[in-house]
Design an enzyme around this catalytic site. Structure first.
Site, PDB file in Angstrom:
ATOM      1  N   CYS A 283      55.022  41.238  21.325  1.00 28.00           N
ATOM      2  CA  CYS A 283      55.311  41.926  22.582  1.00 28.00           C
ATOM      3  C   CYS A 283      55.803  43.140  22.566  1.00 28.00           C
ATOM      4  CB  CYS A 283      56.399  40.823  23.073  1.00 28.00           C
ATOM      5  SG  CYS A 283      57.847  41.050  22.342  1.00 28.00           S
TER       6      CYS A 283
ATOM      7  N   PHE B 231      42.813  43.172  37.161  1.00 34.01           N
ATOM      8  CA  PHE B 231      41.865  42.376  38.177  1.00 34.01           C
ATOM      9  C   PHE B 231      40.492  42.853  38.252  1.00 34.01           C
ATOM     10  CE2 PHE B 231      46.212  41.815  40.069  1.00 34.01           C
ATOM     11  CZ  PHE B 231      46.277  40.431  39.776  1.00 34.01           C
ATOM     12  N   CYS B 232      40.090  43.127  37.044  1.00 37.79           N
ATOM     13  CA  CYS B 232      38.780  43.378  36.854  1.00 37.79           C
ATOM     14  C   CYS B 232      37.571  42.096  36.986  1.00 37.79           C
ATOM     15  CB  CYS B 232      38.243  44.390  35.485  1.00 37.79           C
ATOM     16  SG  CYS B 232      39.138  45.707  35.701  1.00 37.79           S
ATOM     17  N   LYS B 233      36.883  42.079  38.126  1.00 37.13           N
ATOM     18  CA  LYS B 233      36.235  40.789  38.461  1.00 37.13           C
ATOM     19  C   LYS B 233      34.929  41.289  38.931  1.00 37.13           C
ATOM     20  CE  LYS B 233      39.950  38.008  37.491  1.00 37.13           C
ATOM     21  NZ  LYS B 233      40.003  37.053  36.292  1.00 37.13           N
ATOM     22  N   PRO B 234      33.853  40.221  38.973  1.00 37.90           N
ATOM     23  CA  PRO B 234      32.605  40.679  39.467  1.00 37.90           C
ATOM     24  C   PRO B 234      32.944  41.320  40.826  1.00 37.90           C
ATOM     25  CG  PRO B 234      32.143  38.993  38.255  1.00 37.90           C
ATOM     26  CD  PRO B 234      33.787  39.075  38.022  1.00 37.90           C
ATOM     27  N   GLY B 235      32.429  42.457  41.433  1.00 38.21           N
ATOM     28  CA  GLY B 235      32.750  42.938  42.736  1.00 38.21           C
ATOM     29  C   GLY B 235      33.965  43.227  42.999  1.00 38.21           C
ATOM     30  N   ARG B 236      35.053  43.285  42.018  1.00 38.35           N
ATOM     31  CA  ARG B 236      36.452  43.624  42.504  1.00 38.35           C
ATOM     32  C   ARG B 236      37.139  44.622  41.249  1.00 38.35           C
ATOM     33  NH1 ARG B 236      41.218  38.724  42.522  1.00 38.35           N
ATOM     34  NH2 ARG B 236      43.017  40.181  43.126  1.00 38.35           N
TER      35      ARG B 236
END
Length: 268
Positions: free
Chosen positions: A110, A249-254
């Protein structure tokens, strides 16, 4: 029996059939001690593969060395209770390590556990230049191939990934580990050996972005950090301060851009 792939076969039972055991694979997690010039510095829980790269990346991201050339040798020595990675530092670097060395007993990755004073949290990081760029239009391609660098994770569902993404969106390479910090250190160690070939692009991690993930990346000259999950407030503060472009929040389209968006390209 432990093998070099980072997995072990075990007997288990499924909910649908508690009467018959079957064989499946689990990711290994073992204590790994990083030993510098004969002195144990830290023990981390890690997947026992690509440990020389872990040693290099950890040494760079923790500021123990400034370049790979300051490590003269690395030996991986299995033992009864874990694995020692024996690292031979240059005399200058070893003396500096001894001067600043602090107790890290109990550290879990951590970045805080085991430090002696609050002032020990967060090493100063020189502000990064603005030399790296990434086209967010290629992010979806990179996300689709993130599993390609997780051979253990594909079979066990139990690892984090850290990959280097070229400006084209292609994955140049990557590392995996049960620990997200260790996966990133392995990637940073891998990148240190690639030279200019991996100069441009961004680091992509399958986890959230904590302050230590940001700090490790910045210490190794990574200007853009893409995280599949969220970022913490301290991660954003550190990224802002050291000029790192942090995207969560790297997601498809976002994608959610927290700091320094000027490195990112978005073609409409």
């Amino acid at each position: 029996m432990t093998n070099v792939t980072g997995m072990r076969e075990v007997a288990l039972w499924r909910r649908r059939d508690l009467q018959h055991a079957e064989v499946d694979k689990l990711a290994e997690e073992v204590p790994v001690a990083l030993v510098y010039n004969g002195i144990s510095h830290v023990v981390m829980m890690a997947t026992p593969k690509d440990l020389p790269l872990f040693a290099v990346g950890f040494s760079l991201s923790e500021g123990i060395i400034e370049s790979r050339s300051e490590i003269y040798g690395i030996d991986v020595v299995p033992g009864c209770s874990g694995i020692e990675v024996q690292i031979e530092l240059s005399s200058r670097r070893f003396m500096a390590l001894k001067e600043r060395r602090r107790s890290l007993t109990g550290r879990t990755g951590c970045g805080v556990c085991g430090v002696e004073q609050l002032n020990d949290i967060g090493r100063p990081v020189a502000p990064l230049p603005f030399t790296q760029t990434f086209d967010l239009n290629h992010l979806d391609d990179a996300l689709r191939h993130l599993n390609d660098v997780q051979p253990v994770g594909r079979l066990t569902g139990c690892t984090h990934a850290a990959a280097w993404v070229m400006p084209s969106g292609a994955l140049a390479g990557g590392m995996e580990d049960v620990g997200r910090h260790v996966a990133l250190d392995k990637l940073l160690g891998q990148r240190a050996g690639e030279g200019e070939a991996w100069r441009s692009g961004a680091a992509l991690v399958s986890s959230r972005a904590s302050y230590e993930m940001v700090q490790k990346a910045a210490m190794c000259g990574v200007e853009i950090l893409l995280a599949v999950s969220a970022a913490t407030t301290l991660a954003v503060e550190v990224a802002e301060r050291c000029n790192l472009t942090l995207v969560g929040f790297c997601k498809p389209g976002r994608a959610t851009i927290y700091t320094h968006p000027q490195r990112l390209i978005i073609n409409q």
